[in-house]
Scaffold this active site. Structure first.
Site: not given
Ligand code: DOR
Ligand code: ZN
Length: 350
Positions: A101, A249, A176, A15, A265, A253, A43, A17-19, A138
Site C-alpha cells: 500500500k 474502506d 476508493h 479494502h 477521516a 474510529h 496503517n 481497516h481492521l485496526r 491512496h
Molecule cells: O477515511 C479514511 N479512513 N481514509 C483512509 O484512507 C484511511 C482511513 C482510516 O484508516 O481511518
Molecule cells: Zn482505506
C-alpha cells in the site's frame, strides 16, 4: 428489475481497516459475517512494513475471529521510503501478503510514515512489477495548495500517469476512487489496473457533510465529492466493467475521535456493507450486476479463486443501532438510527 431475494456468490472486501487490539475484536465479526476474504490495510501504529509484522498481524486477526467464522485476511505491507527491495520477493513468496500500500505522507489516518517522493521508491516498485505484486494507491496529492476536492484528479495527472508510463507492467489498484476523472482513467487502462469503490461514495455526495449542520461521521479520505462524480462511480460499479470492484474502506474510529475539533477521516460500514452496496445497485436498477462487482472482479484481479459458497440477501428493512462497541468506547456506524433496505438472511455452503 425488482427483486426481494438475492442470492450471490459470497463477496470479498478488497479494502478494509481492521485496526488492532481491542478495536480489532470489536469489528472483525461484522466483516466475517459477510465477506469470505478481505485485503487488510497496514496503517496501524506503527505501520505494518515487513512480512514478519504482517504475519503477526494476521495471527492476531485469526485469534480475534468469532468461533466458527470462516474468513481469510489477505495482508498488505505499508510502503515507506525505507522499504528494502528484498522485502518484495519475501512478500511474494510468503503466501500471506498480497499487495503493498502506497500512502502519500500526510494524506490520511496514520500516513505519516508514507512516501514523500515517489521516485525514492522506484526500485521497490520495479521489484513489484517484476514479481507481479499489486501496488495499492491512496490517490491524493497532499499539496496544501491544491483544493481538497481536486486532490484525486491532480494525483492522477501528476503521479499516476507518469507511474503508468514508467512501469506499464505494474499491477495497480487505485483505491476508493471518488471522481469521474478516476473512473475515466481506470476504464481506459488495461486489465492490470483496477479500482475499488466504497459503499459510502456510491450512496453519498458531499452534501452529506453538511446536512443541517456539520456531519463528522461522513468525513472520510478521499472526501465525498459532488453528485456528478457519485453518479459516475455508480455507473462504473454497475456496468459490469471488470476494472471496478468492491472495497469498503470501512474505517472505525471512536466517536470522540470523530466528534472533535480535528476529527478523524473514516466511515464505518462493515456492519452493513453488502446491504449498502445492494441499495446502491438497486438505485441504479442493476441488482443483477452486484455479484460481478462484489464477488468476481476483485478475485479475478488478484488472481485468486472465486468463492464457492453463497450468501442470501432479502429486501427486508432493519434499523441500524445508534452505535456499536469499539475498544471500550463506541463507534457511530453509517446510517446510525436509520433504516437499511436489505438484510443478509443466510449463507449456503458449497
Ligand atoms: O477515511 C479514511 N479512513 N481514509 C483512509 O484512507 C484511511 C482511513 C482510516 O484508516 O481511518
Ligand atoms: Zn482505506
Amino acid at each position: 428489475m425488482t427483486s426481494t431475494r438475492l442470492e450471490i456468490t459470497r463477496p470479498d472486501d478488497w479494502h478494509l481497516h481492521l485496526r488492532d487490539g481491542d478495536a480489532l475484536g470489536s469489528v472483525i465479526g461484522h466483516t466475517a459475517q459477510r465477506f469470505a476474504r478481505a485485503i487488510v490495510m497496514p496503517n496501524l501504529k506503527p505501520p505494518v512494513t515487513t512480512v514478519a509484522q504482517a504475519e503477526d498481524y494476521r495471527a492476531r486477526i485469526m485469534t480475534a475471529l468469532p468461533p466458527g467464522a470462516r474468513f481469510q485476511p489477505l495482508m498488505t505491507l505499508y510502503l515507506t521510503e525505507d522499504t528494502p527491495v528484498e522485502e518484495i520477493a519475501r512478500a511474494k513468496d510468503s503466501g500471506s501478503v498480497f499487495a503493498v500500500k502506497y500512502y502519500p505522507a500526510g494524506a490520511t489516518t496514520n500516513s505519516q510514515s508514507g512516501v514523500r517522493e515517489l521516485s525514492r521508491v522506484y526500485p521497490v516498485i520495479e521489484a513489484m512489477a517484476r514479481h507481479q505484486l499489486p501496488l495499492l494507491l491512496h490517490g491524493e496529492v497532499t499539496d496544501a495548495q491544491i483544493d481538497i476536492f481536486d486532490r484525486e484528479r491532480v494525483f492522477i495527472e501528476r503521479h499516476l500517469m507518469p507511474l503508468r508510463e514508467r512501469f506499464p507492467e505494474l499491477r495497480m489498484v487505485l483505491e476508493h476512487i471518488t471522481t469521474r476523472d478516476a473512473v475515466d482513467f481506470v476504464r481506459a487502462a488495461p486489465a492490470n489496473v483496477g479500482a475499488t469503490i466504497t459503499a459510502h461514495h456510491l450512496l453519498l455526495n458531499r452534501n452529506a457533510l453538511f446536512q443541517g449542520g456539520i456531519r463528522p461521521h461522513n468525513f472520510c479520505a478521499p472526501i465525498l465529492k459532488r453528485e456528478t462524480h457519485r453518479a459516475a462511480l455508480l455507473q462504473a460499479a454497475t456496468n459490469g466493467d471488470a476494472h471496478f470492484f468492491l472495497g469498503t474502506d470501512s474505517a472505525p474510529h471512536i466517536r470522540a475521535a470523530k466528534e472533535s475539533d480535528c476529527g478523524c477521516a473514516g466511515v464505518y460500514t462493515a456492519h452493513a456493507a453488502i446491504e449498502l452496496y445492494a441499495e446502491a445497485f438497486e438505485q441504479a436498477g442493476k441488482l443483477d450486476q452486484l455479484e460481478a462487482f462484489a464477488s468476481f472482479h476483485g478475485a479475478d484481479f488478484y488472481r485468486l479463486p472465486r468463492n464457492q459458497d453463497r450468501i442470501v440477501l432479502e429486501r427486508t428493512a432493519w434499523t441500524v443501532p445508534e452505535e456499536y462497541p469499539l475498544a471500550g468506547a463506541t463507534c457511530k456506524p453509517m446510517r446510525a438510527g436509520e433504516s437499511i433496505a436489505w438484510s443478509v438472511v443466510g449463507h449456503t455452503a458449497h
